[in-house]
Scaffold this active site. Sequence first.
Site, PDB file in Angstrom:
ATOM      1  N   ASN A   1      -1.556   1.226  -0.532  1.00  0.00           N
ATOM      2  CA  ASN A   1      -1.204   0.306   0.552  1.00  0.00           C
ATOM      3  C   ASN A   1      -2.424  -0.034   1.402  1.00  0.00           C
ATOM      4  OD1 ASN A   1       1.345   0.588  -0.455  1.00  0.00           O
ATOM      5  ND2 ASN A   1       2.015   2.036   1.116  1.00  0.00           N
TER       6      ASN A   1
ATOM      7  N   HIS B   1      -7.008   0.570  -2.332  1.00  0.00           N
ATOM      8  CA  HIS B   1      -7.069  -0.895  -2.348  1.00  0.00           C
ATOM      9  C   HIS B   1      -7.556  -1.481  -1.044  1.00  0.00           C
ATOM     10  CE1 HIS B   1      -3.729  -0.698  -5.662  1.00  0.00           C
ATOM     11  NE2 HIS B   1      -4.937  -0.437  -6.138  1.00  0.00           N
TER      12      HIS B   1
ATOM     13  N   CYS C   1     -18.167  -9.296   4.859  1.00  0.00           N
ATOM     14  CA  CYS C   1     -18.862 -10.565   4.644  1.00  0.00           C
ATOM     15  C   CYS C   1     -19.064 -10.787   3.149  1.00  0.00           C
ATOM     16  CB  CYS C   1     -20.222 -10.474   5.357  1.00  0.00           C
ATOM     17  SG  CYS C   1     -21.382 -11.718   4.808  1.00  0.00           S
TER      18      CYS C   1
ATOM     19  N   GLY D   1       7.264   5.553  -3.931  1.00  0.00           N
ATOM     20  CA  GLY D   1       7.351   4.134  -3.572  1.00  0.00           C
ATOM     21  C   GLY D   1       6.380   3.243  -4.292  1.00  0.00           C
ATOM     22  N   THR D   2       6.167   3.533  -5.599  1.00  0.00           N
ATOM     23  CA  THR D   2       5.311   2.627  -6.363  1.00  0.00           C
ATOM     24  C   THR D   2       5.975   2.290  -7.693  1.00  0.00           C
ATOM     25  OG1 THR D   2       3.155   2.313  -7.431  1.00  0.00           O
ATOM     26  CG2 THR D   2       3.948   4.590  -7.250  1.00  0.00           C
ATOM     27  N   SER D   3       5.819   1.024  -8.109  1.00  0.00           N
ATOM     28  CA  SER D   3       6.411   0.575  -9.371  1.00  0.00           C
ATOM     29  C   SER D   3       5.597   1.100 -10.552  1.00  0.00           C
ATOM     30  CB  SER D   3       6.467  -0.960  -9.399  1.00  0.00           C
ATOM     31  OG  SER D   3       5.180  -1.490  -9.177  1.00  0.00           O
TER      32      SER D   3
ATOM     33  N   ALA E   1      12.279   6.814   0.431  1.00  0.00           N
ATOM     34  CA  ALA E   1      11.324   7.810   0.926  1.00  0.00           C
ATOM     35  C   ALA E   1      11.599   8.176   2.379  1.00  0.00           C
ATOM     36  CB  ALA E   1       9.914   7.244   0.791  1.00  0.00           C
TER      37      ALA E   1
END
Length: 249
Positions: free
Chosen positions: A107, A124, A132, A192-194, A236
């Site tokens: 997330n 991520h 920049c 909570g992840t696919s 969750a």
Amino acid sequence: MATQDQEFPSTIIDILQSSQRVVILTGAGISAESGVPTFRQAQTGLWAQYEPTELATPAAFERDPGLVWEWYSWRRELISNTAPNPGHYALAEMESFYPDFTLITQNVDGFHQLAGSQKVVELHGNIFRNKCTGEGRHIQDLPQTDEEPPHCPNCGGLLRPDVVWFGESLPSNALDSAFKAVKFCQLFLSIGTSTIIEPAASLPFFALNNGATVIEINPQETPLTPLASYAVPQPAGDFLPKLVKAINS
Ligand code: BV8
């Protein structure tokens, strides 16, 4: 794979209470109960016509930097109007239970840190940081301008959110820390992840290969579900506070 029909089989509690090295992987699902749409949920309003996987790319930014910047501004606004939920706080509490605890998140909302988690590996990036495109440096404060995107005050290059787009490599230090933690962990919670986006999606399978106990917490089935040591088909935000209480019992 055992499915969680009764609340906590004693085997789960034993493992949770006896493990020393624990890794948590979270995805968009842990922020769903905060009101942040998950990555695969249809987008709303103006953004309904766009696929996130198309907007979150260097090509989209190259083609229309203003559109991509606006999308991130809309998401920042949405996230800023929500807050971490009991699931985030439960994980922050869990961190103090174990000598070796790593929270890896896909997330970009920063909610784990907001909830008090200290050891967070952001695979991520973070939607509230900017960098920049010219020099790659992080820009703390956005210049006061109506330009979208703004330009770097140092080199004039376009600014972009400091997140990992599809087709971009993950930050090597984050990825290395993640794989190192998983290599030696005894317990891995996938929450909570696919379990689709690579290379993050490989982490739970890597944990299984290394002999760790892998617990999945997700109301929906994923490619991990049939192989997980335990699959908990619960939200969750409901399950994690109960889990923390059970560990402390
Ligand atoms: C890369 C930031 C090297 C941006 C994101 C194999 C190896 C390497 C790469 C690939 C590969 N195969 C394919 C690729 C390419 C690609 C990829 O994975 N594509 C997919 C579509 C197959 N990967 C990449 O490009 C990665 N880069 O590997 O670099 C490279 C370089 C060049 C060429 C090739 C390789 C970069 C990926 C990172 C992309 N950036 N985010 C932004 O946010 O704008 S990913 C994005 O998806 C979010 O970070 C999100 O977290 C993440 C994963 O999705 P999930 O978190 O799982 O969310 P999702 O909505 O899918 O699912 C939510 C789940 O929650 C559901 O299961 C639901 O049931 C559950 N849920 C709902 N409510 C709850 C709940 N669970 C619990 N409780 C609830 N209440």
